[in-house]
Design a protein around this motif. Structure first.
Motif, short mmCIF file in Angstrom:
data_model
loop_
_atom_site.label_atom_id
_atom_site.label_comp_id
_atom_site.label_asym_id
_atom_site.label_seq_id
_atom_site.Cartn_x
_atom_site.Cartn_y
_atom_site.Cartn_z
N LEU A 361 -13.71 7.79 -5.37
CA LEU A 361 -15.01 7.09 -5.84
C LEU A 361 -16.29 7.85 -5.80
CD1 LEU A 361 -13.95 3.38 -5.51
CD2 LEU A 361 -14.35 4.49 -7.83
N THR A 362 -16.52 8.28 -4.48
CA THR A 362 -17.56 8.65 -4.19
C THR A 362 -17.91 10.24 -4.73
OG1 THR A 362 -17.63 7.71 -1.80
CG2 THR A 362 -18.97 9.58 -2.12
N LYS A 363 -16.81 10.92 -4.85
CA LYS A 363 -16.73 12.49 -5.50
C LYS A 363 -17.03 12.06 -6.95
CE LYS A 363 -13.19 14.59 -2.73
NZ LYS A 363 -11.70 15.09 -2.73
N ALA A 364 -16.63 11.08 -7.49
CA ALA A 364 -16.98 10.93 -9.01
C ALA A 364 -18.40 10.54 -9.43
CB ALA A 364 -16.11 9.73 -9.55
N PHE A 365 -18.96 9.68 -8.21
CA PHE A 365 -20.42 9.22 -8.25
C PHE A 365 -21.40 10.40 -8.11
CE2 PHE A 365 -18.88 4.69 -6.98
CZ PHE A 365 -18.52 4.32 -8.18
#
Length: 368
Positions: A361-365
């Protein structure tokens, strides 16, 4: 002791297992046999759940009086002890408090056709300056039982670890509101979140969807509906042991037909309450792996449990998404059962799975 398995490319034996799948059975199964696990705590799931912390939770569920879903009425199923109750009881036995991350909660409502539904906003207090990324989260429960309170531990963990605002969505339940009521509500909640995100400190450009079990199915369908209706797409899909097909004769359904807390009979019970008419069982919303168009969807993270009828559903969806050109990572967790993801207060595997999810999720954000 087995270790959690983390893979982005599925291993050959899992890919090969999809060849064993029968044609979709439209949920038309033989009458489910009673789940013996409620009476024999040392059998079946207990023997295969080789993690001490997992076994403690399963035994505690039985001590609290939880019975197989398929043996209960709807009201009984909704009020009997849940896996979340078992976790709290284990902590109490150990003289520990239920962990409460530094997360602020706010209850609101969103509009649906003919009324409103609850939604709870979880905002991490130590996330730094905003606006913060947003995760629209859908709880599990077979579209029949459970609510945002039952699954609060997952929402709290995602908010705290991802430093993101979590919008935890309630939706209408069957049998009072049959398919596709929950799906319609879920998309309405997503559109509401996009519209209101800035008002509660979120970044409208960084909105993901997440869900567990039936909620994983809802999250995936929200992304599909956003694509088809030309609404802003979520930046990521987190799908935890999602319901993705109507075939109840997959390898994991066969291997885990008497598992707890979810069995093959339990899934049949849920479906019997959800479908408005038999042909609904062939709807693409319930057959993501065989009938849905998966092209053009956002990147996905799929997490499964070994002792779970839905494990094969997750395997198949990961393969179908990858075949459709969707960036997909997959993590299977051995020796644990359905519902383990929110048990981070007592389960090491839950903490590892949450960290895996939050990393994606952090990578996507960060890409936005």
């Amino acid at each position: 002791m087995k270790n959690s398995v983390r893979i982005s490319i599925l291993s050959a034996h899992l890919i090969a297992s999809t060849a064993l799948f029968a044609a979709p059975s439209a949920f038309a199964q033989e009458q489910p046999k009673p789940n013996p696990l409620a009476e024999t705590p040392d059998s079946g799931t207990m023997k295969r759940a080789d993690k001490e912390d997992m076994v403690l939770v399963l035994k505690k569920m039985q001590e609290l009086g939880a019975k197989p879903i398929e043996s209960r009425s709807v009201e009984e199923a909704r009020t009997q002890p849940s896996p979340a109750d078992a976790v709290k009881a284990v902590l109490k036995d150990e003289g520990k408090m239920v962990p409460m991350p530094a997360v602020k909660k706010q209850d609101m409502t969103y509009p649906i056709e003919g009324g409103t539904q609850p939604v709870r906003i979880y905002t991490p207090e130590n996330a730094g300056p905003g606006p913060l990324p947003v995760i629209v989260y859908y709880h599990g429960g077979g579209w029949v039982i459970a609510n945002i309170d039952t699954y609060e531990s997952s929402a709290l963990a995602l908010a705290s670890k991802a430093k993101a605002i979590v919008v935890s969505v309630e939706y209408r339940h069957a049998p009072e509101a049959k398919f596709p009521a929950a799906h319609a509500d879920s998309f309405a909640a997503y559109k509401w979140a996009l519209e209101k995100t800035a008002s509660f400190g979120g970044d409208p450009a960084r909105v993901a969807v997440a869900g567990e079990s039936a909620g994983g199915n809802l999250a995936a369908n929200v992304a599909i509906m956003a694509r088809d209706q030309k609404v802003q797409m979520p930046v990521h899909m987190l799908l935890v042991y999602p319901v993705t097909g109507t075939d109840m004769n997959t390898p994991s359904y066969i291997a885990n037909q008497n598992a707890m807390p979810l069995s093959k009979g339990g899934m049949g019970w849920f479906v019997g309450k959800v479908l408005a008419k038999p042909e609904d069982a062939m709807n693409p919303m319930l057959n993501l792996t065989t009938k849905a168009d998966l092209k053009g969807l956002p990147p996905a993270t799929i997490i499964t449990a070994e002792i779970d009828p839905l494990m094969s559903d997750g395997v198949m969806l990961a393969e179908k998404l990858k075949a459709a050109g969707v960036t997909t990572t997959y993590m299977n967790n051995e020796g644990v059962t359905h519902e383990f993801f929110g048990m981070d207060a007592v389960l090491d595997d839950a903490r590892r799975a949450q960290d895996f999810a939050v990393n994606d999720l952090t990578k996507a954000f960060d890409k936005k």
